[in-house]
Scaffold this active site. Structure first.
Site, PDB file in Angstrom:
ATOM      1  N   LYS A  77       0.818  -1.220   0.000  1.00  0.00           N
ATOM      2  CA  LYS A  77       0.000   0.000   0.000  1.00  0.00           C
ATOM      3  C   LYS A  77       0.845   1.260   0.000  1.00  0.00           C
ATOM      4  O   LYS A  77       0.499   2.255  -0.622  1.00  0.00           O
ATOM      5  CB  LYS A  77      -0.964   0.005   1.195  1.00  0.00           C
ATOM      6  CG  LYS A  77      -2.070  -1.029   1.038  1.00  0.00           C
ATOM      7  CD  LYS A  77      -3.190  -0.818   2.008  1.00  0.00           C
ATOM      8  CE  LYS A  77      -4.316  -1.809   1.736  1.00  0.00           C
ATOM      9  NZ  LYS A  77      -5.355  -1.797   2.733  1.00  0.00           N
ATOM     10  N   LYS A  97      -4.445 -10.485  -6.268  1.00  0.00           N
ATOM     11  CA  LYS A  97      -5.670 -10.925  -5.581  1.00  0.00           C
ATOM     12  C   LYS A  97      -6.842 -10.021  -5.969  1.00  0.00           C
ATOM     13  O   LYS A  97      -6.634  -8.851  -6.350  1.00  0.00           O
ATOM     14  CB  LYS A  97      -5.474 -10.948  -4.064  1.00  0.00           C
ATOM     15  CG  LYS A  97      -5.322  -9.590  -3.448  1.00  0.00           C
ATOM     16  CD  LYS A  97      -5.534  -9.615  -1.939  1.00  0.00           C
ATOM     17  CE  LYS A  97      -5.556  -8.192  -1.412  1.00  0.00           C
ATOM     18  NZ  LYS A  97      -5.936  -7.979  -0.085  1.00  0.00           N
ATOM     19  N   LYS A 150     -10.765  -4.754  -3.161  1.00  0.00           N
ATOM     20  CA  LYS A 150     -11.662  -3.582  -3.210  1.00  0.00           C
ATOM     21  C   LYS A 150     -10.914  -2.360  -3.717  1.00  0.00           C
ATOM     22  O   LYS A 150     -11.499  -1.457  -4.283  1.00  0.00           O
ATOM     23  CB  LYS A 150     -12.167  -3.249  -1.794  1.00  0.00           C
ATOM     24  CG  LYS A 150     -13.190  -4.201  -1.243  1.00  0.00           C
ATOM     25  CD  LYS A 150     -13.655  -3.698   0.117  1.00  0.00           C
ATOM     26  CE  LYS A 150     -13.565  -4.769   1.153  1.00  0.00           C
ATOM     27  NZ  LYS A 150     -13.108  -4.362   2.461  1.00  0.00           N
TER      28      LYS A 150
HETATM   29  P1  TYM Z   1     -10.442  -6.522   4.204  1.00  0.00           P
HETATM   30  O1  TYM Z   1     -11.542  -5.560   4.463  1.00  0.00           O
HETATM   31  O2  TYM Z   1      -9.442  -6.186   3.139  1.00  0.00           O
HETATM   32  O3  TYM Z   1     -11.012  -7.949   3.810  1.00  0.00           O
HETATM   33  C1  TYM Z   1     -11.951  -8.616   4.634  1.00  0.00           C
HETATM   34  C2  TYM Z   1     -11.673 -10.121   4.579  1.00  0.00           C
HETATM   35  O4  TYM Z   1     -11.725 -10.602   3.222  1.00  0.00           O
HETATM   36  C3  TYM Z   1     -10.538 -11.343   2.919  1.00  0.00           C
HETATM   37  N1  TYM Z   1     -10.187 -11.161   1.508  1.00  0.00           N
HETATM   38  C4  TYM Z   1      -9.992 -12.157   0.637  1.00  0.00           C
HETATM   39  N2  TYM Z   1     -10.063 -13.476   0.770  1.00  0.00           N
HETATM   40  C5  TYM Z   1      -9.818 -14.244  -0.332  1.00  0.00           C
HETATM   41  N3  TYM Z   1      -9.530 -13.727  -1.561  1.00  0.00           N
HETATM   42  C6  TYM Z   1      -9.445 -12.394  -1.737  1.00  0.00           C
HETATM   43  N4  TYM Z   1      -9.174 -11.896  -2.925  1.00  0.00           N
HETATM   44  C7  TYM Z   1      -9.688 -11.540  -0.616  1.00  0.00           C
HETATM   45  N5  TYM Z   1      -9.710 -10.195  -0.428  1.00  0.00           N
HETATM   46  C8  TYM Z   1     -10.015  -9.976   0.874  1.00  0.00           C
HETATM   47  C9  TYM Z   1      -9.469 -10.741   3.835  1.00  0.00           C
HETATM   48  O5  TYM Z   1      -8.410 -11.637   4.051  1.00  0.00           O
HETATM   49  C10 TYM Z   1     -10.275 -10.459   5.102  1.00  0.00           C
HETATM   50  O6  TYM Z   1     -10.339 -11.621   5.915  1.00  0.00           O
HETATM   51  N6  TYM Z   1      -7.044  -5.888   7.828  1.00  0.00           N
HETATM   52  C11 TYM Z   1      -8.333  -6.494   7.511  1.00  0.00           C
HETATM   53  C12 TYM Z   1      -9.474  -6.000   8.391  1.00  0.00           C
HETATM   54  C13 TYM Z   1      -9.287  -6.186   9.856  1.00  0.00           C
HETATM   55  C14 TYM Z   1      -9.302  -7.405  10.584  1.00  0.00           C
HETATM   56  C15 TYM Z   1      -9.131  -7.056  11.942  1.00  0.00           C
HETATM   57  C16 TYM Z   1      -9.438  -8.737  10.197  1.00  0.00           C
HETATM   58  C17 TYM Z   1      -9.089  -5.184  10.765  1.00  0.00           C
HETATM   59  N7  TYM Z   1      -9.016  -5.710  12.035  1.00  0.00           N
HETATM   60  C18 TYM Z   1      -9.065  -8.037  12.973  1.00  0.00           C
HETATM   61  C19 TYM Z   1      -9.380  -9.711  11.203  1.00  0.00           C
HETATM   62  C20 TYM Z   1      -9.213  -9.364  12.550  1.00  0.00           C
HETATM   63  C21 TYM Z   1      -8.685  -6.143   6.083  1.00  0.00           C
HETATM   64  O7  TYM Z   1      -8.174  -5.255   5.497  1.00  0.00           O
HETATM   65  O8  TYM Z   1      -9.709  -6.869   5.564  1.00  0.00           O
END
Ligand code: TYM
Length: 366
Positions: A148, A230, A233
């Site tokens: 990022k 991957k 969003k």
């Molecule tokens: P975020 O919002 O990017 O994504 C949410 C969840 O979706 C999963 N994910 C994917 N899984 C498979 N293939 C993909 N292409 C893909 N894109 C996204 C992510 O792995 C995630 O599980 N940092 C985290 C948010 C967060 C969080 C936490 C998660 C903040 N605090 C505490 C767990 C525990 C994030 O950016 O997720």
């Protein structure tokens, strides 16, 4: 023997063998031999529409885990989302839209706590305390930060501290399991490190949280435009992802435009043919059929005609989610009430942990 007598004391009336065998109830024990209540925590950023990667990497399992008998807590992590610039009106609307989409996918506010992260102030307080125990090189090496920040001229401090806030999210609820996609594994390793590090100095305060990551297919769905990346969003090209609320026309268009290769036959080979294999993976996850079954069934189709079949399968799955999301979005009062009640419940747990932490650190006068 000594260990088991300590465990028996902590288990009280529970049968020790059953307790350790079952996935329900008090069973987790850390290196300090403390038994912890089983608790699931995970989070998602309100930075846009949820897509199929979010669904298969995380949300589908979040829904299943609601019936595991464990405590289940899910957060819309809005504080994480502002580590990169957000339009205030869009962010406000996205918070409710993510809540609506999660509920439409099957998150049941009666079974799980669903809440907005910024409504529970303890997240930022614990983040500060944990930040004081995290080194800068450890954060600088995390792949998500590198990815990022590489596109930015001036890197915001929040983006750097992002993983510490994520650790605070998890540890604040003393979560034992964290269902996430593969891209979050390094953040989970940091949470494990910080939990151990804190416990070593102050006693058994946190369980060591375990990442629940699916198999190699579900845990990392790929971009439809560049299958080496991957599905995300934040990818600027909206054709790179299928959103859970996409219309049937949009799904068809994105499937047609999905990047494959010059071979027209349908074969599953993620190494050699990542584009077409990603489409077959999505089909397999949606239908429950194996990639080989799909290749056999669609053997007479070239990849162009196969994309039309896939678009129909996706539409069939997403139509009810889309319709339910639209219905819920028309009732913002309901959505706000769900999040408010969730925040109240989350705050109670968060406050208990934070008091314990502050007390151990010496921030509370005795
Ligand atoms: P975020 O919002 O990017 O994504 C949410 C969840 O979706 C999963 N994910 C994917 N899984 C498979 N293939 C993909 N292409 C893909 N894109 C996204 C992510 O792995 C995630 O599980 N940092 C985290 C948010 C967060 C969080 C936490 C998660 C903040 N605090 C505490 C767990 C525990 C994030 O950016 O997720």
């Amino acid at each position: 023997m000594k260990i088991f007598s300590r465990l028996r004391t902590r288990c009280g009336h529970l049968n020790l063998k059953d307790t350790l065998r079952n996935n329900v109830g008090v069973r987790y024990f850390s290196s300090e031999f403390k038994l912890w209540s089983q608790r699931i925590f995970s989070g998602i950023q309100p930075t846009g529409n949820l897509h199929l990667g979010n669904y298969f990497g995380a949300v589908q399992r979040w829904v299943e885990l609601q019936d595991s008998g464990k405590d289940v807590i899910y957060s819309i992590v809005d504080l994480h989302s502002i580590t990169l610039p957000q339009d205030p009106e869009e962010l406000r609307s996205n918070i409710l839209k993510v809540a609506a989409t999660l509920i439409a996918c099957g998150i049941n506010p009666e079974k799980s706590i669903l809440f907005q992260q910024s409504k529970v102030r303890q997240h930022t307080e614990l983040c500060w305390i944990l930040g004081c125990r995290t080194t800068m090189p450890r954060l600088a090496h995390l792949p998500q930060f590198k990815e990022k920040s590489s596109a930015l001229k001036d890197v915001p401090l929040g983006l750097y501290v992002y993983p510490v806030l994520q650790c605070a999210d998890i540890l604040l609820y003393r979560a034992t399991e964290v269902p996430v996609g593969e891209d979050q594994v390094q953040h989970l390793q940091l949470a494990q490190h910080l939990a151990r590090n804190f416990n070593n100095q102050y006693g058994a305060v946190f369980p060591i949280p375990k990442a629940l990551v699916g198999d190699s297919h579900t845990s990392r769905l790929r971009s439809l435009r560049d299958p080496l990346k991957k599905m995300s969003k934040s990818e600027p090209d909206p054709r790179s992802r299928i959103n859970l609320t996409d219309t049937s026309d949009s799904i068809l268009e994105k499937c047609k435009k999905a990047v494959t290769d010059f071979t027209s036959a349908l074969t599953f080979n993620p190494e050699e043919r990542p584009g077409v294999s990603n489409l077959i993976t999505i089909h397999s996850l949606l239908s429950g059929k194996s990639p080989q079954e799909i290749c056999n069934e669609c053997a007479s189709l070239d990849t162009g005609r196969y994309k039309l079949v896939l678009a129909e399968v996706i539409e069939e799955k997403l139509k009810p989610i889309r319709e339910e999301t639209v219905r819920l979005m028309a009732d913002p009062v309901y959505l706000k009430t769900v999040l408010e009640k969730g925040s109240e419940k989350a705050s109670l747990i968060a406050e208990e942990t934070l008091l314990d932490v502050k007390n151990r650190v010496g921030l509370i006068a005795l």
